[in-house]
Design a protein around this motif. Sequence first.
Motif, PDB file in Angstrom:
ATOM      1  N   UNK A  54      -0.869  26.861  20.736  1.00 47.17           N
ATOM      2  CA  UNK A  54      -1.499  28.068  20.198  1.00 47.17           C
ATOM      3  C   UNK A  54      -1.210  28.249  18.715  1.00 47.17           C
ATOM      4  N   UNK A  55       0.043  27.972  18.313  1.00 55.98           N
ATOM      5  CA  UNK A  55       0.439  28.214  16.918  1.00 55.98           C
ATOM      6  C   UNK A  55       0.441  26.937  16.075  1.00 55.98           C
ATOM      7  N   UNK A  56       0.031  25.833  16.703  1.00 54.91           N
ATOM      8  CA  UNK A  56      -0.056  24.549  15.994  1.00 54.91           C
ATOM      9  C   UNK A  56       1.282  24.173  15.335  1.00 54.91           C
ATOM     10  N   UNK A  57       2.332  24.237  16.127  1.00 59.08           N
ATOM     11  CA  UNK A  57       3.670  23.861  15.662  1.00 59.08           C
ATOM     12  C   UNK A  57       4.208  22.785  16.588  1.00 59.08           C
ATOM     13  N   UNK A  58       5.213  22.049  16.115  1.00 60.02           N
ATOM     14  CA  UNK A  58       5.768  20.948  16.886  1.00 60.02           C
ATOM     15  C   UNK A  58       7.130  21.275  17.492  1.00 60.02           C
ATOM     16  N   UNK A  59       7.764  22.332  16.999  1.00 58.57           N
ATOM     17  CA  UNK A  59       9.109  22.647  17.473  1.00 58.57           C
ATOM     18  C   UNK A  59       9.271  24.148  17.696  1.00 58.57           C
ATOM     19  N   UNK A  60      10.279  24.484  18.455  1.00 60.54           N
ATOM     20  CA  UNK A  60      10.753  25.850  18.583  1.00 60.54           C
ATOM     21  C   UNK A  60      12.245  25.827  18.241  1.00 60.54           C
ATOM     22  N   UNK A  61      12.811  26.942  17.792  1.00 60.71           N
ATOM     23  CA  UNK A  61      12.235  28.287  17.740  1.00 60.71           C
ATOM     24  C   UNK A  61      11.268  28.456  16.575  1.00 60.71           C
ATOM     25  N   UNK A  62      10.503  29.548  16.654  1.00 59.91           N
ATOM     26  CA  UNK A  62       9.628  29.948  15.569  1.00 59.91           C
ATOM     27  C   UNK A  62       9.834  31.443  15.328  1.00 59.91           C
ATOM     28  N   UNK A  63       9.994  31.788  14.061  1.00 61.94           N
ATOM     29  CA  UNK A  63      10.239  33.177  13.676  1.00 61.94           C
ATOM     30  C   UNK A  63       9.068  33.711  12.870  1.00 61.94           C
ATOM     31  N   UNK A  64       8.711  34.956  13.154  1.00 55.32           N
ATOM     32  CA  UNK A  64       7.645  35.644  12.439  1.00 55.32           C
ATOM     33  C   UNK A  64       8.222  36.905  11.806  1.00 55.32           C
ATOM     34  N   UNK A  65       7.938  37.098  10.533  1.00 56.13           N
ATOM     35  CA  UNK A  65       8.354  38.302   9.813  1.00 56.13           C
ATOM     36  C   UNK A  65       7.124  38.921   9.184  1.00 56.13           C
ATOM     37  N   UNK A  66       6.920  40.205   9.452  1.00 63.78           N
ATOM     38  CA  UNK A  66       5.714  40.897   8.985  1.00 63.78           C
ATOM     39  C   UNK A  66       4.463  40.138   9.424  1.00 63.78           C
ATOM     40  N   UNK A  67       4.498  39.639  10.642  1.00 66.06           N
ATOM     41  CA  UNK A  67       3.394  38.927  11.280  1.00 66.06           C
ATOM     42  C   UNK A  67       3.064  37.590  10.620  1.00 66.06           C
TER      43      UNK A  67
END
Length: 246
Positions: A54-67
Amino acid sequence: MNAHPRKATIYRMVMPNHVCPFGLKSLDLLKHEGFSVDDNWLKTREEINSFKAEHKVETTPQTFIDRQRVGGYDDLLRHFGKNVRDPNAVTYQPVIAVFAVSASMAVAAGWAMFGAVLNIRVAEWFVSISMCILAIMKLRDIESFSNMFLGYDLLAQRWIRYAYLYPFGEALAGVLMFAGVFLWLAIPVALVIGTIGAVSVLKAVYIYRRELKCACVGGDSNVPLGFISLTENLMMIAMAIWMLIK
């Protein structure tokens, strides 16, 4: 403390058989920076794969700040202006740790035995404990150690088995010198491996100017070959000579 902390959202792997360490570090960093964190757990492999797609990323974790997506733990460190460790960077940290712990143990033993730390036995214990700890670090992965050691040791290059025997010899000499027993065996072992090692380092680094990594703390280290390895070998030589004179 800010009455209205900024908000961050994190998606991290928390599965029955694995909790992502970088997720925990990211969560701790965000809280340390004063963020209110919406902590989302990805509990199954399906959830993880779906999130990555969904987010087109290869690893986690992923952090979102101010969306806005910041990224993984290293990205979060950069976002807050903190240093990100380079796994290939030269470091003396393992050697500092070895000598600091060895000195602490020697001082503690001296205090327990004599009620004082200024004692010749404390100095002897420091060298012998250092030898033992350095040997342990080599023996953690003797294959990796031997591969790096063969890059510069003169005897090992001619007799491969010496690369495997070296850490056992260092440990043996260290233990015997710590106890002050069987010095007839410990002294020649320390003198031989110390002398060969010192000559090898001098030739590789100070004559041929080669830039190599030191196997003194194991074969996976980024400690540069040079002064540290030379010091290790000179310590063994000095200890052997001292024990012989004493």
